[in-house]
Design an enzyme around this catalytic site. Sequence first.
Site, PDB file in Angstrom:
ATOM      1  N   GLU A 101      34.053   5.934   8.746  1.00  0.00           N
ATOM      2  CA  GLU A 101      33.421   4.511   8.599  1.00  0.00           C
ATOM      3  C   GLU A 101      33.166   4.692   7.109  1.00  0.00           C
ATOM      4  O   GLU A 101      33.435   5.409   6.267  1.00  0.00           O
ATOM      5  CB  GLU A 101      32.126   4.769   9.483  1.00  0.00           C
ATOM      6  CG  GLU A 101      31.077   5.833   9.320  1.00  0.00           C
ATOM      7  CD  GLU A 101      29.932   5.931  10.161  1.00  0.00           C
ATOM      8  OE1 GLU A 101      29.623   4.714  10.584  1.00  0.00           O
ATOM      9  OE2 GLU A 101      29.451   7.106  10.296  1.00  0.00           O
ATOM     10  N   LYS A 136      20.997   7.661  14.128  1.00  0.00           N
ATOM     11  CA  LYS A 136      20.625   6.982  12.909  1.00  0.00           C
ATOM     12  C   LYS A 136      19.495   7.739  12.239  1.00  0.00           C
ATOM     13  O   LYS A 136      18.387   7.313  12.339  1.00  0.00           O
ATOM     14  CB  LYS A 136      20.331   5.655  13.317  1.00  0.00           C
ATOM     15  CG  LYS A 136      20.567   4.560  12.270  1.00  0.00           C
ATOM     16  CD  LYS A 136      20.532   3.342  12.465  1.00  0.00           C
ATOM     17  CE  LYS A 136      20.452   2.338  11.341  1.00  0.00           C
ATOM     18  NZ  LYS A 136      21.542   2.274  10.303  1.00  0.00           N
ATOM     19  N   ARG A 143      19.700   1.662  20.830  1.00  0.00           N
ATOM     20  CA  ARG A 143      20.410   2.721  19.872  1.00  0.00           C
ATOM     21  C   ARG A 143      19.115   3.653  19.618  1.00  0.00           C
ATOM     22  O   ARG A 143      19.246   4.845  19.168  1.00  0.00           O
ATOM     23  CB  ARG A 143      21.081   2.084  18.786  1.00  0.00           C
ATOM     24  CG  ARG A 143      21.511   2.889  17.750  1.00  0.00           C
ATOM     25  CD  ARG A 143      22.471   2.388  16.815  1.00  0.00           C
ATOM     26  NE  ARG A 143      21.755   1.447  15.782  1.00  0.00           N
ATOM     27  CZ  ARG A 143      22.215   0.604  14.867  1.00  0.00           C
ATOM     28  NH1 ARG A 143      23.548   0.846  14.727  1.00  0.00           N
ATOM     29  NH2 ARG A 143      21.782  -0.119  13.987  1.00  0.00           N
ATOM     30  N   HIS A 197      10.014  24.735   9.576  1.00  0.00           N
ATOM     31  CA  HIS A 197      10.969  24.006  10.259  1.00  0.00           C
ATOM     32  C   HIS A 197      10.857  23.562  11.690  1.00  0.00           C
ATOM     33  O   HIS A 197      11.241  22.493  12.141  1.00  0.00           O
ATOM     34  CB  HIS A 197      12.373  24.821  10.068  1.00  0.00           C
ATOM     35  CG  HIS A 197      12.913  24.887   8.896  1.00  0.00           C
ATOM     36  ND1 HIS A 197      12.234  25.319   7.660  1.00  0.00           N
ATOM     37  CD2 HIS A 197      14.215  24.486   8.060  1.00  0.00           C
ATOM     38  CE1 HIS A 197      12.754  25.228   6.604  1.00  0.00           C
ATOM     39  NE2 HIS A 197      14.132  25.060   7.051  1.00  0.00           N
TER      40      HIS A 197
HETATM   41  C1  PLP Z   1      26.558   5.057   8.717  1.00  0.00           C
HETATM   42  C2  PLP Z   1      26.884   3.808   9.140  1.00  0.00           C
HETATM   43  N1  PLP Z   1      27.707   3.199   9.858  1.00  0.00           N
HETATM   44  C3  PLP Z   1      27.608   2.123  10.454  1.00  0.00           C
HETATM   45  C4  PLP Z   1      26.488   1.035  10.021  1.00  0.00           C
HETATM   46  C5  PLP Z   1      26.595  -0.377  10.643  1.00  0.00           C
HETATM   47  O1  PLP Z   1      25.548  -0.273  12.039  1.00  0.00           O
HETATM   48  P1  PLP Z   1      25.010  -1.786  12.029  1.00  0.00           P
HETATM   49  O2  PLP Z   1      26.311  -2.688  12.309  1.00  0.00           O
HETATM   50  O3  PLP Z   1      24.311  -1.490  13.345  1.00  0.00           O
HETATM   51  O4  PLP Z   1      24.553  -2.183  10.868  1.00  0.00           O
HETATM   52  C6  PLP Z   1      25.470   1.586   9.423  1.00  0.00           C
HETATM   53  C7  PLP Z   1      24.280   0.876   8.969  1.00  0.00           C
HETATM   54  O5  PLP Z   1      23.484   1.097   8.456  1.00  0.00           O
HETATM   55  C8  PLP Z   1      25.543   3.189   9.004  1.00  0.00           C
HETATM   56  O6  PLP Z   1      24.446   3.457   8.169  1.00  0.00           O
END
Ligand code: PLP
Length: 282
Positions: free
Chosen positions: A175, A143, A52, A103
């Site tokens: 989520e 991320k 990831r 930028h």
């Molecule tokens: C937006 C978001 N979704 C889902 C997750 C869950 O990810 P993980 O299971 O890898 O902690 C996170 C974790 O920080 C997140 O920031």
Amino acid sequence: MISTAYLNGQFLPLSEARISPMDRGFLLADGIYEMIPVYAGRPFRWPSQLARLKRSMAAIDLKQPMHDDELLNLIKQLTERAYKTDLLIYLQITRGTEPSRNHYYQADTQPTVFAYTTDLPSYTLPLKVITTPDMRWQRCDIKSISLLPNALARHQAYLQGATEALLVRDGYVNEGSSSNIFIVKQEMIITPAKSPAILAGLSRELVLELAQIHQLPYQERPITESELYTADEVWITSVGRKVQPITAVNGKLIKQGNIGPIWQQMMKLYDKAIEDHRHGRK
Ligand SMILES: Cc1ncc(COP(=O)(O)O)c(C=O)c1O
């Protein structure tokens, strides 16, 4: 816990770590991060986490500043310096510092690598959540350290005494602000499929893997906001929270506020996966 930090090749107390205000992470949120769970001194599900991290870096055209084995060694060294075997490591890589704020960026800018150790969180039941509009960009699969919409949503939850804010777009729950969403309906475990609208959580992946291994029926499909209220169970997942059962959404009780049996089963399987990792079985 005593928090040790790592910054660009140096280990130092967190309180002494300094970056330049010209760092593009500071100025433009130009960077990515990972939250790494460590059990028994070793990162849990490291291959998925590393994959990831690489996906996020590639998606923002950031060159990997350290080899894979150096990254693993960094985790090992931070863990040793924390004098703990179970902890979380925050790792952030930004594009680095440039002489002027632009930028556009230079290809040869040296990325900033920052990491520090922190405790695994604990929680007490019952857990309530709120829903709020998903104001984020269209690449939530990266991320990114650009977390303003997530932080504002989570602050709303905090003000209302809730543990998490679920993010809703076009009537669908994507989520949480820092977690993935699951519901259970008639024994079917349901979570939205991977897409640019969600982060592919490591805990989400583990839950689906465990469901598959143990033949618990599951489906990856969109979840509407109204389905939350009629679900038998609602869970949120993240590496820190593991699998948390939600007892109320926007003040409305889920199944009269009772915690469901499938969650109990999944939580046992999840903890067993951690135990297996502890004993080097996985
Ligand atoms: C937006 C978001 N979704 C889902 C997750 C869950 O990810 P993980 O299971 O890898 O902690 C996170 C974790 O920080 C997140 O920031």
